[in-house]
Design a protein around this motif. Structure first.
Motif, PDB file in Angstrom:
ATOM      1  N   LYS A   1      22.581  23.314  14.768  1.00 40.49           N
ATOM      2  CA  LYS A   1      22.932  22.672  13.346  1.00 40.49           C
ATOM      3  C   LYS A   1      21.776  22.096  12.770  1.00 40.49           C
ATOM      4  O   LYS A   1      20.920  21.637  13.612  1.00 40.49           O
ATOM      5  CB  LYS A   1      23.824  21.240  13.911  1.00 40.49           C
ATOM      6  N   PRO A   2      21.793  22.088  11.581  1.00 40.80           N
ATOM      7  CA  PRO A   2      20.809  21.140  10.756  1.00 40.80           C
ATOM      8  C   PRO A   2      20.592  19.853  11.546  1.00 40.80           C
ATOM      9  O   PRO A   2      21.530  19.256  11.798  1.00 40.80           O
ATOM     10  CB  PRO A   2      21.149  21.182   9.328  1.00 40.80           C
TER      11      PRO A   2
ATOM     12  N   GLU B   1      31.199  26.262  10.675  1.00 46.46           N
ATOM     13  CA  GLU B   1      32.183  24.952  11.028  1.00 46.46           C
ATOM     14  C   GLU B   1      31.185  23.870  10.537  1.00 46.46           C
ATOM     15  O   GLU B   1      31.631  22.734  10.219  1.00 46.46           O
ATOM     16  CB  GLU B   1      32.728  25.121  12.325  1.00 46.46           C
ATOM     17  N   HIS B   2      29.864  23.907  10.765  1.00 47.69           N
ATOM     18  CA  HIS B   2      28.927  23.036  10.265  1.00 47.69           C
ATOM     19  C   HIS B   2      28.289  23.729   9.005  1.00 47.69           C
ATOM     20  O   HIS B   2      28.643  23.023   7.912  1.00 47.69           O
ATOM     21  CB  HIS B   2      27.811  22.670  11.212  1.00 47.69           C
ATOM     22  N   VAL B   3      27.350  24.601   8.984  1.00 51.58           N
ATOM     23  CA  VAL B   3      27.062  25.245   7.864  1.00 51.58           C
ATOM     24  C   VAL B   3      26.360  26.536   8.189  1.00 51.58           C
ATOM     25  O   VAL B   3      25.643  26.563   9.402  1.00 51.58           O
ATOM     26  CB  VAL B   3      26.124  24.268   7.033  1.00 51.58           C
TER      27      VAL B   3
ATOM     28  N   GLU C   1      24.082  12.066   9.175  1.00 52.77           N
ATOM     29  CA  GLU C   1      24.741  12.588  10.341  1.00 52.77           C
ATOM     30  C   GLU C   1      23.836  12.011  11.232  1.00 52.77           C
ATOM     31  O   GLU C   1      24.161  11.812  12.403  1.00 52.77           O
ATOM     32  CB  GLU C   1      24.967  13.926  10.376  1.00 52.77           C
ATOM     33  N   ALA C   2      22.412  12.035  11.332  1.00 56.39           N
ATOM     34  CA  ALA C   2      21.652  11.556  12.261  1.00 56.39           C
ATOM     35  C   ALA C   2      21.620  10.172  12.507  1.00 56.39           C
ATOM     36  O   ALA C   2      21.794   9.691  13.549  1.00 56.39           O
ATOM     37  CB  ALA C   2      20.178  12.072  11.863  1.00 56.39           C
ATOM     38  N   PHE C   3      21.836   9.486  11.308  1.00 53.13           N
ATOM     39  CA  PHE C   3      21.999   7.720  11.501  1.00 53.13           C
ATOM     40  C   PHE C   3      23.413   7.742  12.137  1.00 53.13           C
ATOM     41  O   PHE C   3      23.366   6.945  13.062  1.00 53.13           O
ATOM     42  CB  PHE C   3      22.240   7.392   9.925  1.00 53.13           C
TER      43      PHE C   3
END
Ligand SMILES: [Zn+2]
Length: 277
Positions: free
Chosen positions: A155-156, A206-208, A271-273
């Motif tokens: 995922k990114p 599903e994510h990108v 998302e990382a946060f």
């Protein structure tokens, strides 16, 4: 989720041999690609080689004016394994300033020539952050003969560097059990059947799903006049599937929402946060 379609702008022969100049056919191929994207209402992230921008500023301006995101693919298209950190810094800075002066925009994204950031050249990420880059899409998430590593999440995500973090956009990879399969761009798109690509792209989406193309892949006759410089095997390998790629991409991406990488940055940071909590 939307797709992210990216495009690496270079001239095949110059990028491959590292000799000579960018030919006019590069410009024609970019125009074909832009028309194709317009037909499908795709907004793309273009990683433009600095030499292309220097020689043909009008084509870079056109990419930008038609609503795409313009970032850098390095100046000379030399893979990072052939550059010292200092030489990479200079190559990168030169391409960044060349494109920024043409477009009047900030260049903050990078794709290395031949996906050449890996375990050996990851020092490059520190240099990217030092020069103000916010995202990268140079680490191919599968170990292949010339590039890639299996040690990258798909995922990114954010990668922590010495002086801050950078968002990494891995190219879409198919998975069967523990195996990773390259399906995200270039020759993989040309060689694999549409049904397989659709299956793995939808799954990744599903994510990108992050896809890459080259404008020259829209030109089946790109090697005309280069017969002496390029072996028959390489010409066949490189042109296989080119006559049908427009139709294939059309059927795979028609009706899909496509976004640029820059429009995704905030989401990755958020998302990382939240993942840290
Ligand atoms: Zn390239």
């Amino acid at each position: 989720m939307p797709f992210i379609v990216t495009c690496d702008v270079e001239d095949w022969l110059q990028a491959y041999t590292q000799k000579g100049f960018i030919t006019r056919r590069c410009v024609d191929n970019v125009k074909k690609t832009l028309d194709f994207f317009d037909r499908l209402s795709i907004k793309s992230t273009f990683f433009v080689q600095g030499m292309v921008a220097e020689q043909y500023p009008e084509v870079v301006k056109q990419i930008f004016n038609r609503g795409h995101d313009v970032q850098t693919h390095g100046f000379t298209h030399r893979p990072l394994h052939k550059l010292s950190p200092q030489a990479f810094r200079e190559d990168l800075a030169r391409s960044k300033i060349t494109i920024e002066q043409i477009c009047g925009c900030k260049v903050s994204g990078f794709r290395a020539p031949a996906f050449s950031i890996d375990g050996v050249t990851k020092w490059a990420l520190d240099i990217l952050v030092e020069l103000g880059f916010e995202f990268d899409s140079s680490i191919f998430p599968m170990k292949l003969r010339r590039y890639g590593t299996n040690r990258l999440q798909l995922k990114p995500h954010l990668i922590q560097c010495r002086n801050g973090a950078i968002a990494e956009f891995p190219i879409t990879i198919g998975r069967i059990g523990p195996f990773r399969i390259p399906v995200g761009g270039g020759g993989y798109i040309r060689f694999l059947p549409r049904s397989i690509l659709r299956h793995f792209w939808e799954k990744a989406n599903e994510h990108v799903a992050v896809i890459y193309l080259h404008p020259y892949e829209f030109s089946p006759h790109d090697f005309k006049g280069w017969e002496k410089e390029v072996s028959l095997f390489l010409r066949i390998q490189q042109t296989y599937g080119r006559p049908g790629i427009e139709n294939k991409m059309d059927r795979l991406l028609s009706g899909k929402t496509c976004r640029t990488m820059i429009s995704f940055l905030e989401q990755i940071r958020n998302e990382a946060f939240y993942n840290r909590k």
